[in-house]
Design an enzyme around this catalytic site. Structure first.
Site, short mmCIF file in Angstrom:
data_model
loop_
_atom_site.label_atom_id
_atom_site.label_comp_id
_atom_site.label_asym_id
_atom_site.label_seq_id
_atom_site.Cartn_x
_atom_site.Cartn_y
_atom_site.Cartn_z
N SER A 61 0.80 -1.23 0.00
CA SER A 61 0.00 0.00 0.00
C SER A 61 0.84 1.28 0.00
CB SER A 61 -0.96 0.02 1.19
OG SER A 61 -0.27 0.21 2.40
N LYS A 98 0.96 4.60 6.98
CA LYS A 98 0.35 5.51 6.01
C LYS A 98 0.92 6.91 6.20
CE LYS A 98 -2.75 2.56 4.34
NZ LYS A 98 -2.03 1.33 4.62
#
Length: 147
Positions: A61, A98
């Site tokens: 990701s 993230k």
């Protein structure tokens, strides 16, 4: 992107030779075969030993910002995250890696992946949320897997 955590063991030192000259990534310069100094990666990569840990990246990701599956991450829990930092976040029972993006309204923040196949994660007061640490270094293997 999931993570596998490791504590930072600072009980050992490993002084490695450091090239006297910078290494050019363009055209080669005259040969410099002199190793005159040394470097200890513990001292180089870890500013706050009591609050630093390692994690291994699992997943893709964050691949578009250069963090790939298997990369070794250096994370410091003592750094206050700022907009744009890559963080280890604990949200609703799971850890994730993230980039933090603050909402202009101030009512929420976003956890942004670096792969368009993954959606951003909106964080509100309804979430069980904690920034666990800020990514300081990403260590990548460049050589094919060890035989």
């Amino acid at each position: 992107m999931k993570l596998i955590f490791y504590s930072a063991d600072l009980s050992t030192e490993l002084e490695l030779p450091l090239a006297e000259q910078s290494i050019r990534a363009g055209f080669p310069s005259p040969a410099q075969d002199y190793l005159t100094d040394s470097i200890d990666l513990n001292r180089e990569l870890i500013r706050h030993p009591a609050t630093t840990f390692y994690a291994r990246a699992v997943g893709d990701s964050m691949k578009d910002c250069g963090i790939d599956d298997g990369d070794l991450l250096v994370i410091d829990k003592s750094i206050e995250p700022e907009d744009g930092d890559i963080v280890v976040a604990f949200i609703d029972g799971e850890f994730t890696l993230k980039r933090v993006k603050t909402d202009i309204s101030g009512n929420c923040l976003w956890l942004m992946p670096a792969n368009e196949e993954y959606p951003p994660i909106k964080v509100t007061e309804d979430n069980n949320f904690l920034v666990w640490g800020v990514l300081t270094y990403n260590i990548k293997r460049q050589l094919r897997k060890w035989k």
